[in-house]
Design a protein around this motif. Structure first.
Motif, PDB file in Angstrom:
ATOM      1  N   LYS A   1       7.901  -7.403  -7.384  1.00 52.75           N
ATOM      2  CA  LYS A   1       7.714  -7.353  -8.833  1.00 52.75           C
ATOM      3  C   LYS A   1       8.674  -6.377  -9.488  1.00 52.75           C
ATOM      4  CE  LYS A   1       2.778  -8.298  -9.379  1.00 52.75           C
ATOM      5  NZ  LYS A   1       1.550  -7.481  -9.551  1.00 52.75           N
ATOM      6  N   THR A   2       8.859  -5.209  -8.876  1.00 49.39           N
ATOM      7  CA  THR A   2       9.738  -4.214  -9.493  1.00 49.39           C
ATOM      8  C   THR A   2      11.204  -4.551  -9.274  1.00 49.39           C
ATOM      9  OG1 THR A   2       9.858  -2.857  -7.519  1.00 49.39           O
ATOM     10  CG2 THR A   2       8.088  -2.357  -9.049  1.00 49.39           C
TER      11      THR A   2
ATOM     12  N   THR B   1       8.183   2.269  -4.662  1.00 47.76           N
ATOM     13  CA  THR B   1       6.906   1.893  -4.061  1.00 47.76           C
ATOM     14  C   THR B   1       6.746   2.448  -2.655  1.00 47.76           C
ATOM     15  OG1 THR B   1       7.938  -0.094  -3.241  1.00 47.76           O
ATOM     16  CG2 THR B   1       6.727  -0.303  -5.291  1.00 47.76           C
TER      17      THR B   1
ATOM     18  N   MET C   1       6.912  -4.437  -4.531  1.00 50.50           N
ATOM     19  CA  MET C   1       8.369  -4.296  -4.427  1.00 50.50           C
ATOM     20  C   MET C   1       9.091  -5.502  -5.012  1.00 50.50           C
ATOM     21  SD  MET C   1       8.997  -2.670  -0.677  1.00 50.50           S
ATOM     22  CE  MET C   1      10.754  -2.399  -0.843  1.00 50.50           C
TER      23      MET C   1
ATOM     24  N   GLU D   1      12.613  -3.945  -6.477  1.00 51.02           N
ATOM     25  CA  GLU D   1      13.074  -3.113  -5.367  1.00 51.02           C
ATOM     26  C   GLU D   1      13.431  -3.986  -4.167  1.00 51.02           C
ATOM     27  OE1 GLU D   1      10.896   0.636  -4.088  1.00 51.02           O
ATOM     28  OE2 GLU D   1       9.791  -0.012  -5.856  1.00 51.02           O
TER      29      GLU D   1
ATOM     30  N   VAL E   1       5.190  -0.248 -10.583  1.00 43.49           N
ATOM     31  CA  VAL E   1       5.296  -1.574 -11.181  1.00 43.49           C
ATOM     32  C   VAL E   1       5.333  -1.476 -12.708  1.00 43.49           C
ATOM     33  CG1 VAL E   1       4.224  -3.828 -11.378  1.00 43.49           C
ATOM     34  CG2 VAL E   1       4.175  -2.621  -9.208  1.00 43.49           C
ATOM     35  N   GLN E   2       4.374  -0.727 -13.299  1.00 47.88           N
ATOM     36  CA  GLN E   2       4.311  -0.661 -14.760  1.00 47.88           C
ATOM     37  C   GLN E   2       5.392   0.243 -15.347  1.00 47.88           C
ATOM     38  OE1 GLN E   2       2.238  -2.453 -16.731  1.00 47.88           O
ATOM     39  NE2 GLN E   2       1.372  -3.463 -14.949  1.00 47.88           N
TER      40      GLN E   2
ATOM     41  N   ASN F   1       8.916  -4.032 -17.144  1.00 45.31           N
ATOM     42  CA  ASN F   1       9.338  -4.043 -15.750  1.00 45.31           C
ATOM     43  C   ASN F   1      10.700  -3.395 -15.648  1.00 45.31           C
ATOM     44  OD1 ASN F   1       7.760  -4.924 -13.695  1.00 45.31           O
ATOM     45  ND2 ASN F   1       7.966  -7.083 -14.255  1.00 45.31           N
ATOM     46  N   THR F   2      10.767  -2.288 -14.971  1.00 46.80           N
ATOM     47  CA  THR F   2      12.081  -1.660 -14.844  1.00 46.80           C
ATOM     48  C   THR F   2      12.591  -1.867 -13.433  1.00 46.80           C
ATOM     49  OG1 THR F   2      10.865   0.373 -14.599  1.00 46.80           O
ATOM     50  CG2 THR F   2      11.934  -0.006 -16.689  1.00 46.80           C
ATOM     51  N   GLY F   3      12.557  -0.838 -12.641  1.00 47.74           N
ATOM     52  CA  GLY F   3      13.030  -1.002 -11.280  1.00 47.74           C
ATOM     53  C   GLY F   3      14.535  -1.033 -11.235  1.00 47.74           C
TER      54      GLY F   3
END
Lengths: 520, 307
Positions: free
Chosen positions: A242-243, B164, A240, A245, B157-158, A31-33
């Motif tokens: 999850k990442t 997004t 969003m 963001e 996500v991955q 997981n990045t983001g």
């Protein structure tokens, strides 16, 4: 042939590159983001913001954003109780006609204008005089005059008692009087208030950004910037979160709760709402004019199954005419599912084999699911329900087009009511008072009970809290017994937050409170 | 040529006039009452009527039309019933992102579509053809929202490479334009293939080959150019549709485009916004058609326009 080989090679290369990109994705699961330590907080909501004019707003999400920048004299705490915000104290006269406020003395608007009695007067008079404003028709047209008692005391005098007036003072958020006088056209776009955050920019359909107001009257740990984004697609909003963001998403879709439960970066907030779900029953139409029939319908439906099937398990049974977060709520004895009793009641009413009926609703997929659920439950007692779903505008015309109860074609309507915060008048009068038959209100049950009307009128005209409580207790028990609705459930609101977020709360109306928003 | 273009542009005026009448009638005659929606469901009849009077919706419809046209001629698109903001202000932030998204989607779809179509035609019934057509069929069959969500799942996500959604920077355009262009790419590939196959059977191609021209000259210069007329027609139509925004892609990628605004406005019966958008789309469509007609004459010198 040689050329052909080159073409083939090009094509193969193209296909390979697509495949490589496709496959490589499976290898990494990290997981990045964006970094969670960044100073901006992103809050994703499900709908576009409509207007930033607090005196002309009806939707939850616009209200949420406004509440970061603007404040009223009063506010709600997390249970819907009224608290002081820009007022330090208030009193209501016994005849419920005079409201006196003492004001905070250490407050400035974002443009430097001081907050005082004069500022409040300018705001209230704006709403009183501009009939184009939504709040104008909501009580503020009942105001006779606004009197400045001294720099920090103000008295508002009504023409006639209006019981929702205190909650109206919550929604009447204060705009800089300078802006109202010189630049009122911009209020809907970039309001200037006193709140913990200041307006930065609003890019239509994309985002709205606010930044910390360092001169806010209450010290606290706050994030530098908050960006609100409308993200209508449920899956995208969850992605969003999850990442990273988005730091907060509202609402969190019920169907995604399982995939997020085990995510250690995410916490889920669950809050009982003020949204009641029900089927209104036209009490003036045969066979629904018979109390026993309406009670039978109530006994036929399992509330628990409703919450499980239609609301994915998130909800509470509707055990009164109003949700539990409403002021003066009093719990009633639930209509527990009892098929035998329901059949018995139908038999007594002269319908041993049941009857045919029609249920209306909009075309929303959740509504369809709800109507099918009702159809299946009522089949058990022999009531054959036909589902008629209509596009929202058409439905509204069908319901409000009826000028008298006799014209009304509606039999049953599957619908919900979200009352304005904890306001009991808004949760009862438009739905159960005989003055509120369409097109004058949303009493689509055409419910008329002289006692209930009288109690509501008396409650509206008194400033005495105890008397009000007593009257609304009677109102609720009578309505619940009279069963003008099939009482179903109260929604629970879900929101998702990253674990590093603190000080962001969802209130029962779905408003997002960010006054103390910060990262751990 | 310039005179022809001038004439076409003048011809737009009566068409747009008819469009305004039709759009105005359609929006006002569909069921649903904006005054009721603005006033709220707990509003009394009196409140609803007040709101209606303020919006000018209590006037006879022909009068409303003339008021509307009057301000339109002064360049005023009106004020949104729902937000109270000028319609132009609501368009400003959405118009350019929609245009960019259309250009990106159309751009890659054209390049890849033509490439796949040409290769498939050249290698008819061999494996590159099968592979190309499988790609094309999948592109058409994948529903946009599904493809979009899968792309988000993989790349945002991955992998964490791309955002997004939103519309900030080129990165946020990548996934939406892939999603939006996939169907068009496939359609163009199939049209190119069938059209090129037809052309390759023509006498002049055989003559060319007999003359000893190389395939690398025949295919792009003689065959493809002559096959492009139908491809340009399809591409033009698709371009016009794309300018109207894509509700699905805009929704999945929370993209601030014109499509979602239209849907939101229709469900709220926000007449001025619906009218302005439909009018804008009509102008765009007419302009795209004009460009397509001009492209015809460039592709095939036999097609010439005389004014």
């Amino acid at each position: 042939m040689k050329k052909a080989k080159i073409w083939q090679a090009v094509f193969l290369a193209l296909v390979c590159s697509i495949l490589i990109v496709g496959c490589s994705s499976k290898e990494s699961g990290g997981n990045t983001g964006k970094s969670s330590k960044s100073k901006d907080m992103v809050i994703a909501v499900n709908e576009n913001f409509i207007s930033m004019d607090p005196h002309n707003t009806g939707d939850t999400n616009s209200n949420s954003v406004q509440s970061a920048m603007l404040e009223g004299l009063l506010g709600f705490d997390r249970d819907g109780k009224i608290i002081n915000v820009l007022a330090t104290d208030y009193s209501v006269s016994d005849d419920a006609l005079e409201y006196t406020f003492k004001l905070r003395q250490d407050v400035k608007f974002h443009d430097g204008t001081p907050f005082n009695a004069e500022a409040v007067k300018v705001n209230i008079e704006r709403i009183m005089n501009d009939e184009g404003l939504r709040l104008n028709s909501r009580g503020f047209n009942q105001i006779a005059k606004v009197e400045i008692l001294d720099d920090f005391q103000i008295k508002v005098v009504l023409k006639a008692p209006y019981s929702s007036m205190l909650t109206r003072f919550v929604s009447a958020k204060m705009i800089s009087p300078k802006m109202i006088k010189e630049n009122s056209a911009e209020i809907a776009k970039k309001p200037v208030g006193t709140g913990p955050f200041k307006f930065v920019e609003w890019v239509q359909g994309d985002h709205l950004t606010v930044e910390r107001n360092d001169e806010y009257w209450e010290k606290g740990d706050r994030v530098k910037k908050i960006t609100y984004k409308p993200v209508p697609e449920n899956g995208s909003r969850v992605a969003m979160l999850k990442t990273g963001e988005a730091s907060v998403i509202y609402p969190l879709p019920q169907q995604n709760i399982n995939e997020l439960k085990n995510n250690k970066d995410v916490v889920i907030d669950k809050v009982p709402s003020t949204i009641a779900r029900y089927v209104s029953i036209n009490t003036m139409k045969k066979p629904f004019n018979d109390l026993r029939v309406r009670q039978a319908l109530n006994y036929a439906v399992s509330k628990d199954a409703f919450i499980k099937v239609v609301n994915s398990g998130f909800g509470l049974p509707l055990d009164s005419a109003i949700p539990s977060k409403t002021l003066y709520y009093s719990k009633q004895e639930l209509y527990k599912q009892d098929i035998d009793k329901a059949k018995e009641l139908l038999k007594e009413a002269g319908y041993p084999d049941g009857f045919k009926a029609e249920i209306w609703g909009n075309t929303n997929s959740d509504t369809m699911k709800g109507m099918q659920f009702i159809q299946q439950q009522l089949k058990e007692i022999g009531v054959d329900v036909e589902i008629k779903s209509m596009e929202e505008g058409t439905l509204s015309d069908e319901i409000y087009g009826a000028q008298t109860p006799k014209d009304a074609k509606v039999q049953m309507w599957y619908v919900s009511w979200s009352s304005y915060a904890s306001d009991v008048t808004n949760a009862t009068r438009p739905l159960f008072h005989s003055d509120s038959f369409p097109p004058d209100g949303a009493n689509t049950a055409y419910y008329k009970n002289a006692d209930v009307d009288k109690w509501m009128n008396t409650a509206d005209a008194t400033g005495d809290e105890n008397e009000k409580a007593e009257l609304y207790k009677n109102v609720q028990s009578t309505i619940y017994k009279d069963a003008p609705w099939i009482f179903l459930g109260v929604d629970e609101i879900l929101a998702g937050k990253r674990t590093n977020v603190e000080g962001v709360n969802i209130d029962p109306t779905g408003g997002i409170v960010v006054k103390d928003a910060h990262f751990k | 040529m310039l005179r022809y273009i001038g004439k076409r542009i003048i011809e737009m005026i009566p068409i747009l006039f008819i469009v305004t009448v039709l759009v105005f009638l359609f929006t006002h005659l569909i069921p649903g009452d904006p005054a009721r929606l603005v006033a709220g469901k707990d509003a009394t009849l009196e409140e609803v009527n007040n709101v209606r009077a303020q919006m000018g919706l209590d006037q006879p419809i022909w009068k409303q039309y003339f008021t509307y046209m009057g301000s339109l001629f002064q360049g005023d698109l009106g004020t949104s019933l729902k937000t109270g903001l000028p319609v132009s202000a609501m368009f400003i932030d959405r118009f350019m992102p929609s245009i960019y998204l259309t250009l990106f989607s159309m751009g890659w779809a054209l390049v890849i579509g033509l490439l796949i179509g040409t290769i498939s035609a050249v290698f008819k019934n061999k494996w590159p053809d099968y592979l190309g057509m499988v790609t094309a069929v999948s592109g058409i069959s994948l529903p946009g929202f599904w493809l979009g969500l899968i792309l988000i799942q993989i790349f945002s996500v991955q992998l964490g490479w791309l955002p997004t959604g939103g519309s900030e920077g080129w990165k946020s355009y990548v996934l939406p334009s892939i999603t939006l262009g996939a169907g068009i790419m496939s359609m163009l590939a199939r049209f190119t293939r069938s059209s090129l196959l037809d052309t390759l059977k023509a006498d002049f191609i055989r003559t060319g080959r007999a003359k000893g021209l190389k395939e690398s000259v025949i295919i792009p210069k003689h065959a493809l150019r002559n096959s492009l007329i139908s491809v340009v027609t399809i591409a033009g139509l698709q371009f016009g549709f794309l300018l109207g925004g894509s509700v699905v892609v805009e929704t999945v990628f929370s993209f601030p485009g014109m499509g979602r605004l239209l849907i939101d406005s229709i469900s709220f019966r926000d007449y001025p916004v619906i009218q302005a958008e439909l009018l804008l789309f009509s102008v765009e469509f007419i302009l795209v058609n004009l460009v397509v007609d001009i492209l015809y004459s460039l592709l095939n010198p036999k097609i010439r326009y005389v004014s």
